[in-house]
Design a protein around this motif. Structure first.
Motif, PDB file in Angstrom:
ATOM      1  N   LEU A 155      10.427  -5.749  -7.935  1.00  0.00           N
ATOM      2  CA  LEU A 155      11.298  -6.032  -6.788  1.00  0.00           C
ATOM      3  C   LEU A 155      11.175  -7.487  -6.334  1.00  0.00           C
ATOM      4  CD1 LEU A 155      13.063  -4.859  -4.465  1.00  0.00           C
ATOM      5  CD2 LEU A 155      10.941  -4.208  -3.319  1.00  0.00           C
ATOM      6  N   ASP A 156       9.963  -7.986  -6.344  1.00  0.00           N
ATOM      7  CA  ASP A 156       9.738  -9.327  -5.783  1.00  0.00           C
ATOM      8  C   ASP A 156       8.442  -9.903  -6.345  1.00  0.00           C
ATOM      9  OD1 ASP A 156       8.110  -7.512  -4.467  1.00  0.00           O
ATOM     10  OD2 ASP A 156       8.839  -7.978  -2.468  1.00  0.00           O
ATOM     11  N   GLU A 157       8.192 -11.157  -6.031  1.00  0.00           N
ATOM     12  CA  GLU A 157       7.037 -11.845  -6.628  1.00  0.00           C
ATOM     13  C   GLU A 157       6.666 -13.065  -5.784  1.00  0.00           C
ATOM     14  OE1 GLU A 157       4.291 -12.054  -7.992  1.00  0.00           O
ATOM     15  OE2 GLU A 157       4.804 -11.634 -10.069  1.00  0.00           O
ATOM     16  N   ALA A 168      -2.361 -10.883   4.155  1.00  0.00           N
ATOM     17  CA  ALA A 168      -3.635 -11.596   3.954  1.00  0.00           C
ATOM     18  C   ALA A 168      -4.739 -10.646   3.488  1.00  0.00           C
ATOM     19  CB  ALA A 168      -4.052 -12.305   5.242  1.00  0.00           C
ATOM     20  N   ARG A 169      -4.574  -9.338   3.796  1.00  0.00           N
ATOM     21  CA  ARG A 169      -5.629  -8.391   3.375  1.00  0.00           C
ATOM     22  C   ARG A 169      -5.776  -8.326   1.857  1.00  0.00           C
ATOM     23  NH1 ARG A 169      -1.075  -5.313   4.273  1.00  0.00           N
ATOM     24  NH2 ARG A 169      -0.848  -3.361   3.098  1.00  0.00           N
ATOM     25  N   PHE A 170      -4.725  -8.724   1.142  1.00  0.00           N
ATOM     26  CA  PHE A 170      -4.831  -8.739  -0.326  1.00  0.00           C
ATOM     27  C   PHE A 170      -5.434 -10.050  -0.842  1.00  0.00           C
ATOM     28  CE2 PHE A 170      -1.165  -5.849   0.493  1.00  0.00           C
ATOM     29  CZ  PHE A 170      -1.722  -4.692  -0.027  1.00  0.00           C
ATOM     30  N   SER A 184       0.822  -1.215   0.000  1.00  0.00           N
ATOM     31  CA  SER A 184       0.000   0.000   0.000  1.00  0.00           C
ATOM     32  C   SER A 184       0.855   1.263   0.000  1.00  0.00           C
ATOM     33  CB  SER A 184      -0.879   0.042   1.254  1.00  0.00           C
ATOM     34  OG  SER A 184      -1.491  -1.200   1.472  1.00  0.00           O
ATOM     35  N   THR A 185       2.016   1.195   0.635  1.00  0.00           N
ATOM     36  CA  THR A 185       2.788   2.418   0.884  1.00  0.00           C
ATOM     37  C   THR A 185       3.158   3.195  -0.375  1.00  0.00           C
ATOM     38  OG1 THR A 185       3.669   1.299   2.827  1.00  0.00           O
ATOM     39  CG2 THR A 185       4.777   3.330   2.153  1.00  0.00           C
ATOM     40  N   PRO A 186       3.652   2.548  -1.440  1.00  0.00           N
ATOM     41  CA  PRO A 186       4.095   3.355  -2.583  1.00  0.00           C
ATOM     42  C   PRO A 186       2.976   3.884  -3.469  1.00  0.00           C
ATOM     43  CG  PRO A 186       4.709   1.034  -2.903  1.00  0.00           C
ATOM     44  CD  PRO A 186       3.984   1.115  -1.605  1.00  0.00           C
ATOM     45  N   GLY A 217       2.651   1.931  12.544  1.00  0.00           N
ATOM     46  CA  GLY A 217       3.021   0.518  12.527  1.00  0.00           C
ATOM     47  C   GLY A 217       4.424   0.268  11.995  1.00  0.00           C
ATOM     48  N   LYS A 218       4.997   1.259  11.297  1.00  0.00           N
ATOM     49  CA  LYS A 218       6.338   1.099  10.743  1.00  0.00           C
ATOM     50  C   LYS A 218       7.403   1.794  11.595  1.00  0.00           C
ATOM     51  CE  LYS A 218       4.697  -1.192   7.242  1.00  0.00           C
ATOM     52  NZ  LYS A 218       4.588  -0.757   5.879  1.00  0.00           N
ATOM     53  N   ALA A 219       6.981   2.495  12.666  1.00  0.00           N
ATOM     54  CA  ALA A 219       7.918   3.347  13.422  1.00  0.00           C
ATOM     55  C   ALA A 219       9.087   2.556  14.012  1.00  0.00           C
ATOM     56  CB  ALA A 219       7.170   4.098  14.518  1.00  0.00           C
TER      57      ALA A 219
END
Ligand code: GLP
Length: 261
Positions: A66-68, A166-168, A38-40, A202-204
Motif C-alpha cells: 500500500l505504501d512505503e 516512532a514506536r517502530f 499493528s492493526t492488520p 484510539g481509532k473511535a
C-alpha cells in the motif's frame, strides 16, 4: 459502505481472513493489497494458520504493498517492503516473485510512483485491499487534505503520524522518515473490495468521521463512502463513537450468510 462490529481484534482478523479465503477459492491468483501497522496483524496470523492447516491454498496469491517510506536503506527492517515480506509473504509460504511494491529508495521517486500505478493496472488491478486507519483518518499514507482523486505519489507525513510510528523506530521520532510513497486515494478506490480494519478506542473518532461524517479530504478514509463495495470492520472500542452502531449490528445479524463480506 458496510460496517461490521466485532467483539475484538482477533475476531476481526478471523472474519477478514475468511473473506480472503473465499476470494482465493474463487480466484486463486487474486491480487491482495496489504497494509502495515499493528492493526492488520491478526488478519495475517489467521490467514497463515488457515494456509498451514491446509484449509486455504494461497500458493498462487499475489501480494502488493500500500505504501512505503522514502529513503530508508534497502533491507531496513522497518521499510514496509521488509515488513510485508516478514509478516505476510513468508508466513503464507510465498516467494518474493509474488510480491510487488513501490521502490522507496528510487532516485526518481515520481517515476517509481508512476511505475507502481502502471504495474498495479497491468497486474489486473487489486482484488481486495486491506486498510488500517491513522488516528487522523489517513489511509495508506494519505494524510489529511490529500486529493480524493490522488494516484500513487510522494507525501510528507504529519508530525502526529511520525509520533504514532516512532514506536517502530526505537521510540525515536528522529529516525522516522518525513517522506513516503503511498497509493493515492484514487488508486485505493480502484481496488474491487477495500476492507478497513480499525481496533481500539484510539481509532473511535477517526472511524466515526469516516463512516458517519461527510466525504472530505480532511478525513481521507471518508473517501471509502464513494466506493460501491467498501467494508469497515471495527471492534467494540473503535465502534464506540458510532451513532448508528445498533443499526449496523442489526443489519449484519440479518445478513444472508451466502453474501460473505
Ligand atoms: N501507513 C500506515 C497505515 O497504513 C496504517 O493504517 C497506520 C495505522 O497503523 P496501526 O494499525 O499500527 O495503528 O499506520 C501507518 O501510517
Amino acid at each position: 459502505m458496510e460496517v461490521v462490529i466485532v467483539p475484538d481484534a482477533t475476531a476481526g482478523g478471523e472474519l477478514i481472513a475468511e473473506a480472503i479465503a473465499a476470494l482465493l477459492d474463487r480466484k486463486p491468483d487474486a491480487l491482495l493489497g496489504v497494509a502495515t501497522g499493528s492493526t492488520p496483524l491478526p488478519i495475517y496470523r489467521a490467514l497463515a494458520a488457515k494456509v498451514a492447516s491446509g484449509a486455504v491454498d494461497a500458493s498462487r496469491a499475489r501480494i502488493c504493498q500500500l505504501d512505503e517510506y522514502v529513503g530508508l536503506p534497502a533491507g531496513h527492517p522497518e521499510s514496509y517492503r521488509s515488513v510485508v515480506l516478514r509478516e505476510v509473504v513468508e508466513p503464507l509460504g510465498l516467494s518474493e516473485a509474488s510480491f510487488m511494491g513501490p521502490d522507496g529508495s528510487a532516485e526518481d521517486v515520481q517515476a517509481a510512483c508512476e511505475a507502481y500505478d502502471k504495474a498495479l493496472a497491468e497486474a489486473g488491478g487489486v482484488d481486495l485491499q486491506l486498510l488500517g486507519i491513522g488516528t487522523d483518518g489517513h489511509i495508506g499514507f494519505n494524510e489529511p487534505c490529500s486529493s480524493l482523486a490522488s494516484r500513487t505519489r510522494i507525501k510528507t507525513l504529519t508530525e502526529q503520524t511520525r509520533v504514532d510510528n516512532a514506536r517502530f523506530f526505537d521510540d525515536d521520532i528522529e529516525q522516522v522518515p518525513h517522506h513516503v510513497i503511498t497509493q493515492g486515494i484514487g488508486t485505493i478506490l480502484d481496488a474491487r473490495h477495500p476492507i478497513l480494519l480499525a481496533t481500539g478506542e484510539g481509532k473511535a473518532e477517526a472511524v466515526a468521521q469516516t463512516v458517519e461524517g461527510p466525504v472530505a479530504s480532511i478525513v481521507p478514509a471518508s473517501a471509502l463512502q464513494l466506493h460501491p463495495h467498501a467494508t469497515v470492520v471495527v471492534d467494540e472500542a473503535a465502534a464506540s463513537k458510532l451513532k448508528l452502531a445498533d443499526y449496523f449490528r442489526a443489519t449484519y445479524a440479518a445478513k444472508p450468510a451466502w453474501q460473505g463480506l
